[in-house]
Design a protein around this motif. Structure first.
Motif, short mmCIF file in Angstrom:
data_model
loop_
_atom_site.label_atom_id
_atom_site.label_comp_id
_atom_site.label_asym_id
_atom_site.label_seq_id
_atom_site.Cartn_x
_atom_site.Cartn_y
_atom_site.Cartn_z
N VAL A 39 0.85 -1.19 0.00
CA VAL A 39 0.00 0.00 0.00
C VAL A 39 0.89 1.24 0.00
CG1 VAL A 39 -1.80 1.30 1.21
CG2 VAL A 39 -1.78 -1.20 1.33
N LEU A 40 0.65 2.14 -0.95
CA LEU A 40 1.26 3.46 -0.89
C LEU A 40 0.40 4.28 0.06
CD1 LEU A 40 2.19 4.12 -4.63
CD2 LEU A 40 3.50 2.94 -2.86
N ALA A 41 1.01 4.68 1.18
CA ALA A 41 0.22 5.25 2.28
C ALA A 41 0.29 6.77 2.38
CB ALA A 41 0.68 4.63 3.61
N GLY A 42 1.22 7.40 1.68
CA GLY A 42 1.34 8.85 1.75
C GLY A 42 2.62 9.33 1.11
N ILE A 43 2.81 10.65 1.13
CA ILE A 43 4.00 11.26 0.55
C ILE A 43 4.72 12.05 1.64
CG2 ILE A 43 4.87 12.83 -1.23
CD1 ILE A 43 2.26 12.40 -2.76
N GLU A 44 6.02 11.87 1.67
CA GLU A 44 6.84 12.58 2.65
C GLU A 44 8.17 12.93 2.00
OE1 GLU A 44 8.83 11.63 7.01
OE2 GLU A 44 6.99 10.58 6.42
N ASP A 45 8.51 14.22 2.02
CA ASP A 45 9.76 14.69 1.40
C ASP A 45 9.87 14.25 -0.06
OD1 ASP A 45 10.52 15.82 3.83
OD2 ASP A 45 11.49 13.97 4.50
N GLY A 46 8.73 14.25 -0.75
CA GLY A 46 8.72 13.91 -2.17
C GLY A 46 8.81 12.43 -2.47
N LYS A 47 8.81 11.61 -1.41
CA LYS A 47 8.88 10.16 -1.60
C LYS A 47 7.64 9.50 -0.98
CE LYS A 47 13.92 9.86 -1.77
NZ LYS A 47 15.13 9.19 -1.24
N TYR A 48 7.49 8.21 -1.26
CA TYR A 48 6.30 7.49 -0.80
C TYR A 48 6.55 6.74 0.51
CZ TYR A 48 4.68 8.39 -5.54
OH TYR A 48 4.31 9.01 -6.70
N ARG A 49 5.58 6.83 1.39
CA ARG A 49 5.53 5.94 2.54
C ARG A 49 4.82 4.67 2.09
NH1 ARG A 49 2.17 7.48 5.85
NH2 ARG A 49 1.60 9.58 5.23
N VAL A 50 5.49 3.56 2.28
CA VAL A 50 4.97 2.27 1.83
C VAL A 50 4.58 1.42 3.04
CG1 VAL A 50 5.63 0.06 0.78
CG2 VAL A 50 6.22 2.21 -0.35
N ASN A 51 3.39 0.86 3.00
CA ASN A 51 3.00 -0.16 3.98
C ASN A 51 3.16 -1.52 3.32
OD1 ASN A 51 2.31 1.93 5.68
ND2 ASN A 51 0.23 1.22 6.09
N ASP A 52 4.23 -2.20 3.68
CA ASP A 52 4.49 -3.54 3.16
C ASP A 52 4.05 -4.55 4.23
OD1 ASP A 52 5.48 -5.98 2.34
OD2 ASP A 52 7.53 -5.28 1.98
N PRO A 53 3.02 -5.36 3.96
CA PRO A 53 2.49 -6.26 4.98
C PRO A 53 3.41 -7.42 5.33
CG PRO A 53 1.45 -6.73 2.88
CD PRO A 53 2.28 -5.50 2.69
N ASN A 54 4.57 -7.47 4.69
CA ASN A 54 5.52 -8.53 5.00
C ASN A 54 6.81 -8.00 5.62
OD1 ASN A 54 6.29 -11.33 4.96
ND2 ASN A 54 7.68 -10.87 3.27
#
Length: 246
Positions: free
Chosen positions: A203-218
């Protein structure tokens, strides 16, 4: 026949008494834990030992399998509701990771339902969108495809059945950014790369400093990093923007 059975049993006993796994491996770690807790290696599916070998984060989940696999924990999702960020949930969480999902446990096969759960909890604040419920929903609606995991239709069609608004996106950075800026998580089906050796959902969860916060369930480690569009672009097979239903 009885004599043969006795000899076979004795053979198993002696094998376990003198068997020594290769030092430093996940198998040795499981073997040592089993010895000190009254279990044997035979109490652990090979797929779990392989999981631990590839992902040290799963140690507690794997080692405690014999004692925890048949527990029926009360799953309270209250802490994940009305949050500012998309909740990060692991498919190998003991609350739902031992549930049989398709060919194996959700810990190994359940990334799709857990990603859908993360996005759904965030946009609906509905505790019924918990991973265990989404796993059962996916099974009941035949969204698990033998040999390949959760079908993309779990997200595109199943999400709508759950009352969500689901929009398939083209692989265009501006559209991904727009979705995230509007508070709509983006679920991605991934090919082999940084997140998987075969197929996976994140899941791409948001943007921070021009990059993506990723929720990786593993992986907590992957989820603690920020990822640029260029890093993940070539690994994305498909993607969907998730919001609350009309």
């Amino acid at each position: 026949l009885c004599a043969i059975l006795v000899l076979l049993c004795l053979g198993v006993v002696f094998y376990e008494m003198f068997y020594m796994p290769e030092p430093g491996t996940a198998e040795e770690k499981v073997w040592l834990y089993a010895k000190t807790h009254g279990y044997s290696l035979r109490d652990y599916p090979q797929s779990l030992i392989t999981l631990l070998e590839g992902n040290p984060e799963t140690e507690k989940f794997v080692l405690e399998y014999p004692a925890a696999k048949d527990a029926a924990p009360v799953i309270d999702m209250t802490e994940y509701l009305q949050t500012d960020t998309v909740p990060l949930l692991m498919q190998w969480d003991q609350r739902w990771g031992y549930i049989k999902y398709g060919s194996d446990m959700a810990a190994l096969t359940g990334c799709g339902p857990v990603c859908l759960s993360m996005a759904a909890l965030y946009v609906t604040d509905d505790p019924a969108m918990s991973p265990d419920q989404i796993l059962r929903f996916a099974l009941e609606n035949n969204y698990y495809v033998s040999g390949s995991g959760s079908s993309w239709t779990l997200i595109s069609e199943g999400g709508v059945k759950l009352g969500l608004s689901v929009k398939e996106l083209p692989l265009v950075k501006g559209l991904i950014d727009k979705s995230l800026e509007e508070g709509k998580p983006v679920i991605c089906a991934m090919r082999a790369g940084d997140f998987t050796t075969s197929g996976h959902y994140i899941v791409l969860a948001g943007i921070e400093d021009g990059k993506y916060r990723v929720n990786d369930p593993n992986s907590y480690a992957n989820s603690e990093k920020l990822w640029s569009y260029e890093q993940i672009e070539g690994q994305i097979r498909n993607l969907w923007s998730i919001s609350a239903g009309e």
